[in-house]
Design an enzyme around this catalytic site. Structure first.
Site, PDB file in Angstrom:
ATOM      1  N   HIS A 180      40.647  33.716  53.580  1.00  0.00           N
ATOM      2  CA  HIS A 180      40.470  33.157  53.201  1.00  0.00           C
ATOM      3  C   HIS A 180      40.950  31.541  52.837  1.00  0.00           C
ATOM      4  O   HIS A 180      41.666  31.196  51.903  1.00  0.00           O
ATOM      5  CB  HIS A 180      40.871  33.516  52.224  1.00  0.00           C
ATOM      6  CG  HIS A 180      39.863  34.921  51.979  1.00  0.00           C
ATOM      7  ND1 HIS A 180      38.216  35.146  51.286  1.00  0.00           N
ATOM      8  CD2 HIS A 180      39.849  36.826  52.527  1.00  0.00           C
ATOM      9  CE1 HIS A 180      38.362  36.207  51.614  1.00  0.00           C
ATOM     10  NE2 HIS A 180      38.881  37.120  52.655  1.00  0.00           N
TER      11      HIS A 180
ATOM     12  N   LEU B 173      36.159  34.678  26.597  1.00  0.00           N
ATOM     13  CA  LEU B 173      36.583  32.813  25.869  1.00  0.00           C
ATOM     14  C   LEU B 173      36.733  32.579  26.350  1.00  0.00           C
ATOM     15  O   LEU B 173      37.031  30.974  25.922  1.00  0.00           O
ATOM     16  CB  LEU B 173      37.377  33.669  24.147  1.00  0.00           C
ATOM     17  CG  LEU B 173      36.483  34.404  23.399  1.00  0.00           C
ATOM     18  CD1 LEU B 173      37.668  34.435  22.410  1.00  0.00           C
ATOM     19  CD2 LEU B 173      35.966  33.790  22.937  1.00  0.00           C
TER      20      LEU B 173
ATOM     21  N   ILE C 130      41.894  29.960  30.065  1.00  0.00           N
ATOM     22  CA  ILE C 130      42.060  28.729  31.100  1.00  0.00           C
ATOM     23  C   ILE C 130      43.020  27.854  29.406  1.00  0.00           C
ATOM     24  O   ILE C 130      43.624  27.161  29.815  1.00  0.00           O
ATOM     25  CB  ILE C 130      40.434  27.897  30.918  1.00  0.00           C
ATOM     26  CG1 ILE C 130      40.365  28.575  31.852  1.00  0.00           C
ATOM     27  CG2 ILE C 130      40.346  25.909  30.369  1.00  0.00           C
ATOM     28  CD1 ILE C 130      40.452  27.841  33.413  1.00  0.00           C
TER      29      ILE C 130
ATOM     30  N   TYR D 253      31.614  42.464  40.738  1.00  0.00           N
ATOM     31  CA  TYR D 253      30.769  42.147  39.716  1.00  0.00           C
ATOM     32  C   TYR D 253      31.328  42.600  38.250  1.00  0.00           C
ATOM     33  O   TYR D 253      30.192  42.274  37.056  1.00  0.00           O
ATOM     34  CB  TYR D 253      29.553  43.334  40.115  1.00  0.00           C
ATOM     35  CG  TYR D 253      28.440  42.472  39.219  1.00  0.00           C
ATOM     36  CD1 TYR D 253      28.427  41.806  39.799  1.00  0.00           C
ATOM     37  CD2 TYR D 253      27.906  43.239  39.033  1.00  0.00           C
ATOM     38  CE1 TYR D 253      26.574  41.664  39.040  1.00  0.00           C
ATOM     39  CE2 TYR D 253      26.638  42.821  38.006  1.00  0.00           C
ATOM     40  CZ  TYR D 253      26.698  41.718  38.464  1.00  0.00           C
ATOM     41  OH  TYR D 253      24.812  41.098  37.315  1.00  0.00           O
TER      42      TYR D 253
ATOM     43  N   CYS E 295      36.007  34.765  56.061  1.00  0.00           N
ATOM     44  CA  CYS E 295      35.847  36.514  55.937  1.00  0.00           C
ATOM     45  C   CYS E 295      34.649  37.367  56.533  1.00  0.00           C
ATOM     46  O   CYS E 295      34.909  37.221  57.824  1.00  0.00           O
ATOM     47  CB  CYS E 295      36.797  37.039  55.512  1.00  0.00           C
ATOM     48  SG  CYS E 295      37.830  38.827  54.810  1.00  0.00           S
ATOM     49  N   LEU E 296      33.981  37.698  55.254  1.00  0.00           N
ATOM     50  CA  LEU E 296      32.718  38.782  56.172  1.00  0.00           C
ATOM     51  C   LEU E 296      32.039  37.277  57.030  1.00  0.00           C
ATOM     52  O   LEU E 296      31.284  37.719  57.575  1.00  0.00           O
ATOM     53  CB  LEU E 296      32.262  38.865  54.869  1.00  0.00           C
ATOM     54  CG  LEU E 296      30.935  40.301  55.674  1.00  0.00           C
ATOM     55  CD1 LEU E 296      31.283  41.299  56.165  1.00  0.00           C
ATOM     56  CD2 LEU E 296      30.483  40.611  54.002  1.00  0.00           C
TER      57      LEU E 296
ATOM     58  N   GLN F 110      39.952  35.200  11.098  1.00  0.00           N
ATOM     59  CA  GLN F 110      41.107  36.083  10.570  1.00  0.00           C
ATOM     60  C   GLN F 110      40.644  37.371  10.124  1.00  0.00           C
ATOM     61  O   GLN F 110      42.248  37.548   9.651  1.00  0.00           O
ATOM     62  CB  GLN F 110      40.103  35.647   8.803  1.00  0.00           C
ATOM     63  CG  GLN F 110      39.542  34.498   7.986  1.00  0.00           C
ATOM     64  CD  GLN F 110      38.878  33.996   6.981  1.00  0.00           C
ATOM     65  OE1 GLN F 110      39.224  34.572   5.803  1.00  0.00           O
ATOM     66  NE2 GLN F 110      37.776  32.969   6.634  1.00  0.00           N
TER      67      GLN F 110
ATOM     68  N   GLU G 151      40.013  29.538  50.340  1.00  0.00           N
ATOM     69  CA  GLU G 151      39.782  29.103  49.280  1.00  0.00           C
ATOM     70  C   GLU G 151      41.001  28.877  48.323  1.00  0.00           C
ATOM     71  O   GLU G 151      40.768  28.725  47.460  1.00  0.00           O
ATOM     72  CB  GLU G 151      38.910  29.845  48.695  1.00  0.00           C
ATOM     73  CG  GLU G 151      38.525  31.508  48.693  1.00  0.00           C
ATOM     74  CD  GLU G 151      38.322  31.888  50.075  1.00  0.00           C
ATOM     75  OE1 GLU G 151      37.864  31.077  50.633  1.00  0.00           O
ATOM     76  OE2 GLU G 151      37.231  33.500  49.642  1.00  0.00           O
TER      77      GLU G 151
ATOM     78  N   ASP H  41      42.501  46.750  21.260  1.00  0.00           N
ATOM     79  CA  ASP H  41      42.207  47.545  22.191  1.00  0.00           C
ATOM     80  C   ASP H  41      43.260  48.501  22.423  1.00  0.00           C
ATOM     81  O   ASP H  41      44.065  48.140  22.280  1.00  0.00           O
ATOM     82  CB  ASP H  41      41.698  47.193  23.502  1.00  0.00           C
ATOM     83  CG  ASP H  41      40.939  45.938  23.895  1.00  0.00           C
ATOM     84  OD1 ASP H  41      40.259  45.185  23.232  1.00  0.00           O
ATOM     85  OD2 ASP H  41      40.921  44.519  24.648  1.00  0.00           O
TER      86      ASP H  41
ATOM     87  N   LYS I 142      31.500  28.774  12.113  1.00  0.00           N
ATOM     88  CA  LYS I 142      32.515  30.342  10.514  1.00  0.00           C
ATOM     89  C   LYS I 142      33.791  31.263  11.460  1.00  0.00           C
ATOM     90  O   LYS I 142      34.409  30.497  12.079  1.00  0.00           O
ATOM     91  CB  LYS I 142      31.227  31.222  11.377  1.00  0.00           C
ATOM     92  CG  LYS I 142      29.915  30.836  10.439  1.00  0.00           C
ATOM     93  CD  LYS I 142      30.001  30.367   9.258  1.00  0.00           C
ATOM     94  CE  LYS I 142      29.825  31.572   8.071  1.00  0.00           C
ATOM     95  NZ  LYS I 142      29.997  30.885   7.008  1.00  0.00           N
ATOM     96  N   THR I 143      34.693  30.734  10.403  1.00  0.00           N
ATOM     97  CA  THR I 143      36.176  30.829  10.536  1.00  0.00           C
ATOM     98  C   THR I 143      36.357  32.923   9.754  1.00  0.00           C
ATOM     99  O   THR I 143      37.189  33.174  10.587  1.00  0.00           O
ATOM    100  CB  THR I 143      36.885  31.078   9.714  1.00  0.00           C
ATOM    101  OG1 THR I 143      37.157  30.876   8.283  1.00  0.00           O
ATOM    102  CG2 THR I 143      37.010  28.861   9.715  1.00  0.00           C
TER     103      THR I 143
HETATM  104  N1  GLN Z   1      34.572  43.508  54.869  1.00  0.00           N
HETATM  105  C1  GLN Z   1      35.680  42.666  55.861  1.00  0.00           C
HETATM  106  C2  GLN Z   1      36.673  43.290  56.137  1.00  0.00           C
HETATM  107  O1  GLN Z   1      37.239  44.805  55.360  1.00  0.00           O
HETATM  108  C3  GLN Z   1      35.521  41.555  55.054  1.00  0.00           C
HETATM  109  C4  GLN Z   1      36.437  41.052  54.076  1.00  0.00           C
HETATM  110  C5  GLN Z   1      36.201  40.389  53.027  1.00  0.00           C
HETATM  111  O2  GLN Z   1      35.265  39.166  53.537  1.00  0.00           O
HETATM  112  N2  GLN Z   1      37.093  39.774  52.439  1.00  0.00           N
HETATM  113  O3  GLN Z   1      37.281  43.270  57.145  1.00  0.00           O
END
Ligand code: GLN
Length: 555
Positions: free
Chosen positions: A515, A28, A32, A67, A391-392, A203, A517, A159, A198-199
């Protein structure tokens, strides 16, 4: 307790906690909502941190499939954690540690280890109090040194897995006189066929919460639109909260706008008044402008970037999407991500890739989709399309170079083809000795030395960078000399580990073993992502100039 010089937060006010639970169904956007509450408190001048509770038995998220659970987020200290921690770091602008992700696995492992060590000698070890005590200890330790701690409980109320955590929170709220605790419950408010909000699900969900002894202080309704006043009143009546305690969290285009939405309804004022800190907060007009200005900044330009991966699920590459967005904020550009399934790319890949102005090949594990990724890298190299390999994606750029430029046809990563005669990417030496799969990769922040006069040095404007890692394999040292020919250069290294590659025969071909990111923030975009977006912009401008020149000629 550190106090903010602007607010002069008074430590005698005690520690404040906001517990966030979810009802009706998962997914949901509870995380955030929690992160937005934290952002508003940070805007008000408080030191805010967060804890994410994941009721699964995995010790950490490192062994889980993206996934099912979305990406595995990596922290500075190497913690492999739930992607919500990424949201907290991005929304709050703080660095967290693995102690900020509490899982059933971690808690039980610790309690059982204690039991074996004889810590509870003579006692029956039970969920209450031993597991619940451990949960409460973890929350208090993570909150140490801050003013407010947001605690989000994963999953949905009801749960089986989340029961010990909810029980721990119930106990927690009565324990210490100098702690203030607020319960926020996030639920779904669906539309009926005839367009009514709808609530009833809300509830029922609150009823479930009450049956375990928890009464929410604040209710947040996720709905396509804002909740109508009558709907709020109805929720208030049935759930026993004042109408001012019911907030809407409507659909928004950009998650960074959620703090603005809930602020408009006064969530910040309400939370602060209930936590008795309203008086300490910065004055309202000064508070929210920085975040608001940042996330609503104009984006006049637009580019299309292909993300060539194997999971057709945005959450599986969440931090990359966010880092591209941050680079977009920084350069005032709308970055559209075109999803390209590496597994299905085969023949028509050129057509798919030709729609994009730049190509990103993300990290990953296992061989599915690698041929498509290598094809995409080859396409980027040969067509001078700006390329970012992570990375990969970095490792496969090395494989592509070895195969198609150096002619080592069988070259591969030993991870993907253990029989290859040219393992240009191979296991890290220490990995030969490890058998455990959990938490044993090269993880977390490590420093990379950057060579001067390279693209890398231009990007970082420094002679080193510290970024987060998560990998088991790396460039095989035996091949470095051979690989560094024909225009490929490793411009960043950590001793003999190759960390950055770039091509000298290409406008922008940049790969990182780490990475970048994971360090990117809305107000501190990651340098490689900014440089990539800038280059894409530059190239698209050039293309448009050429086309208009052509048109003039033909006209
Ligand atoms: N599978 C690759 C490794 O283990 C790259 C890992 C990744 O992309 N985070 O080195």
């Amino acid at each position: 307790m550190p106090t903010d010089p602007d607010t002069g937060y008074d430590p005698s006010l005690g520690r404040k906690f906001v517990f966030v639970t979810g009802g009706v169904m998962s997914g949901l956007g509870k995380g955030i909502t929690a992160a937005s509450t934290g952002r508003l408190l940070a805007n008000a001048g408080f030191d805010v941190t967060a804890v994410k509770i994941d009721p699964y038995l995995n010790v950490d998220a490192g062994t889980m499939n993206p996934y099912e659970h979305g990406e595995v987020y990596v922290l500075k200290d190497g913690g492999e954690v739930d992607l919500d921690l990424g949201n907290y770091e991005r929304f709050l602008g703080v660095d967290m540690t693995s102690d900020h992700n509490v899982t059933t696995g971690k808690t039980y492992q610790h309690v059982i280890e204690n039991e074996r060590a004889g810590e509870y000698l003579g006692k029956t070890v039970q969920i209450i109090p031993h597991v619940t005590d451990d949960i409460k200890r973890r929350i208090r330790e993570a909150a140490e040194g801050t003013d407010v701690c947001i605690v989000e409980i994963g999953g949905t109320v009801g749960d089986i897995e989340s029961m010990p955590f909810l029980e721990a929170l119930r106990q927690f709220s009565h324990e210490e006189a100098d702690e203030d605790v607020l319960f926020t419950h996030v639920t779904l408010v669906p539309y009926s066929k005839n367009g009514e909000q709808k609530t009833k699900p809300t509830q029922h969900s609150v009823k479930e919460l009450r049956s375990i002894g928890l009464q929410p202080d604040i209710l947040v309704g996720r709905c396509a639109d804002r909740l109508d006043l009558e709907v709020k009143e109805k929720i208030a009546l049935f759930c026993d909260v004042p109408t001012e305690a019911v907030f809407s969290n409507p659909d928004v285009e950009d998650v960074y706008h959620v703090p603005l939405m809930v602020e408009d309804e006064g969530l910040d004022e309400y939370v602060m008044s209930r936590l008795d800190i309203a008086e300490e907060a910065l004055p309202k007009p000064e508070r929210s402008t920085r975040w608001r200005d940042l996330v609503t900044r104009d984006r006049d330009e637009e580019i299309d970037v292909a993300l060539v991966g194997k999971y057709a699920l945005e959450d599986a590459y969440m931090s990359i999407h966010e880092a591209l967005k941050h680079a977009g904020i920084h350069t005032e550009t709308e970055v559209n991500v075109l999803w390209v399934d590496a597994d299905e790319m085969a023949e028509e890949h050129e057509e798919r890739l030709s729609e994009a102005d730049g190509i990103v090949v993300p990290g990953g594990f296992g061989s599915r989709g690698t041929d498509g990724k290598i094809e995409a890298i080859r396409y980027a190299r040969r067509n001078d399309v700006p390329f970012l390999g992570l990375c990969l994606g970095f490792q496969l750029a090395v494989v592509e170079h070895a195969r198609n430029v150096l002619g080592l046809e069988d070259a591969h990563s030993a991870e993907l083809d253990p029989e290859t005669s040219d393992p240009v990417i191979d296991l890290l030496p220490e990995q030969y000795e490890t058998e455990d799969m959990g938490g044993t990769m090269r993880l977390g922040a490590h420093e990379t030395a950057i060579e001067p006069d390279t693209l890398a040095a231009d990007i970082y404007e420094d002679d080193s960078c510290t970024e987060r890692h998560r990998h088991r394999y790396e460039v095989n040292p035996e091949y470095i000399d051979r690989l560094e020919s024909n225009h490929l250069r490793f411009s960043g290294r950590a001793e003999n580990r190759m960390e950055i590659l770039e091509r000298e025969d290409h406008p922008f071909f940049f790969g990182t073993q780490y990475h970048p990111e994971f360090r990117s923030r809305p107000d501190r975009a990651s340098p490689p992502f900014v440089a990539f977006v800038r280059k894409v912009l530059e190239e698209t401008h050039e293309k448009t100039d050429e086309t208009s020149a052509d048109e003039e000629v033909t006209a």
